[in-house]
Design an enzyme around this catalytic site. Sequence first.
Site, PDB file in Angstrom:
ATOM      1  N   THR A 195       0.748   3.506   1.492  1.00 15.71           N
ATOM      2  CA  THR A 195       0.927   2.053   1.361  1.00 15.71           C
ATOM      3  C   THR A 195       1.303   1.376   2.667  1.00 15.71           C
ATOM      4  O   THR A 195       1.852   2.006   3.580  1.00 15.71           O
ATOM      5  CB  THR A 195       2.012   1.753   0.309  1.00 15.71           C
ATOM      6  OG1 THR A 195       2.084   0.344   0.069  1.00 15.71           O
ATOM      7  CG2 THR A 195       3.370   2.263   0.750  1.00 15.71           C
TER       8      THR A 195
ATOM      9  N   THR B 125      -0.531  -0.744  -3.153  1.00 21.07           N
ATOM     10  CA  THR B 125      -0.512   0.627  -2.674  1.00 21.07           C
ATOM     11  C   THR B 125      -1.902   1.203  -2.927  1.00 21.07           C
ATOM     12  O   THR B 125      -2.762   0.528  -3.472  1.00 21.07           O
ATOM     13  CB  THR B 125       0.567   1.393  -3.464  1.00 21.07           C
ATOM     14  OG1 THR B 125       1.743   0.583  -3.523  1.00 21.07           O
ATOM     15  CG2 THR B 125       0.941   2.702  -2.842  1.00 21.07           C
TER      16      THR B 125
END
Length: 562
Positions: free
Chosen positions: A392, A374
């Site tokens: 993400t 992420t």
Amino acid sequence: MKKILIASVILASQLSWAQFTDINIVKEVKVKNKGVVVSAHPLASEAGAKILRMGGNAYDAITATQYALAVVYPQAGNIGGGGFLVGVKNNGEKFTLDYRETAPKKASRDMYLDKNGKANTDLSQNGRLAVGIPGSVAGFFATLKYCKLSMEKIIQPAIDLAEQGFAITEQEAEMLNNNREHFKKHNTSSIVFVKDIPWKAGDLLVQKDLAETLKLIQKLGAKGFYEGKTADLLIAEMKRGNGIITLEDLKNYKVAERKALEFEYKGNNVVSMPLPSSGGLLLAQMLRMASFENLEKYQQNSSQAVQIMTEAERRAFADRAEYMGDPDFIQDKTSYLISDEYLKGRWKSFSFDKATPSSEVGKIIEQPKESTQTTHISVLDKDGNAASVTTTLNGYYGSKVLVSGAGFFLNNEMDDFSIKPGVPNMFGAVGGEANSIQPNKRMLSSMTPTILLKNGKPYMVVGTPGGTTIPTSVYQSIVNVVDFKQNANIAVNAPKFHHQWLPETIKVENNFPESTIAELKKKNYTFEKVKQIGKTEVIVLDENGNIHAVADGRGDDSVAVE
């Protein structure tokens, strides 16, 4: 401006004809009356700072930074994924934007099960069937009402980066080389990320197709992504494999504006993301349970502090598995789960004498996993507006599928559902029926963009990548600052640990104190050493207006100043 340059990397000076070849990685900055941007890549942070210098505010800057990350940090930055934004305006207004991906209309509960009922995690993690409907671009336009500048200006730095190219760092070269075979396997045409010879630091990455896609968004707005040429290219990509996203899915995607999850912690108003992010809820549970033991009495990473915090993590993650999901599809029990009555009952089984068996705090089922790949951005502008965004693609480069002709990677976010309730996804967090697959549903997330306020003013802006380690890293960063009185640098870069109920093991970074490990092993705790946990981006503002911004030392993360 007082600037502390902790690390600087000058790359590819021989490529002086290109615009973006000199890259300065700034790890720590102390300033006053200036805006700051902290992100995973120096060029993205600089894009945000440039927008601040043009008169933009924190929300202009954080949008520009996200667009830039889609270019310079393609492993996680994106226009083909989704994210969460937590904002606090200088007038005290708090808001969140949920632009998490959603399941396509043709998605079904058992879509990743074979004829024997066994979960096929390869289908949920790789290729076109793994893709959820992207939310990022819709999220950027939802942010626009809080901005001062036009999207035409906000997106321009990213267009320049894509069109003119930039020199990649050593870490980026290594990642591209490591994923070469995945790119070749999951793409039917050649892509700019695959070369005949290995990538090396200083190589120029030019993304003409992505530049054209960004120009369509610049010219046509959100329709430049969700309709027309880009949408047609995305659907054509779906048809090259077993993808199920349709033009109708893209056209109907909506950002959800949600009421921020707020709670008090030791004189601070914590503002975080509500469901379908489990992060804010976990953070509230963990901080409140740990406070029952007067955590501030102990030292950072001492055996007592780590035991208290681990046991709070254990109980919170057990609740995650059973209760948490998309609030539009389940009964949202947030207020009950963070109530003193509930948490005190949860904490009754805590003992300093020994580890609490996970079977005593939740029904044991196999853990799913959640991607650690992420990225997070923290921004504070000179007027006191704060923004915290975590975004993400899920896994590194998402599904590994690049939309041919459009130049962006698609997410593999469908793996964040419980693809078979009780079966692990790619990062280990258990999921049950609350997070089962349904059409148009948002998959549960651990992303935890968070802002702390003191006396109504921003005190700390924090977040990190790291899958299920996200809430525990944010938790530790807050405790380090609030309870242990650490400065921002130590709060970010001190050795981290993580526990998530199942497996029973505590993950610790390699440099974690051996004395703490030894003491806790005597109490039946088990440990696993890992290279790193998260890449936390923190801004701390003291009562005198001094800003201390720190980019995590675990990557190429960097601070930029207005």
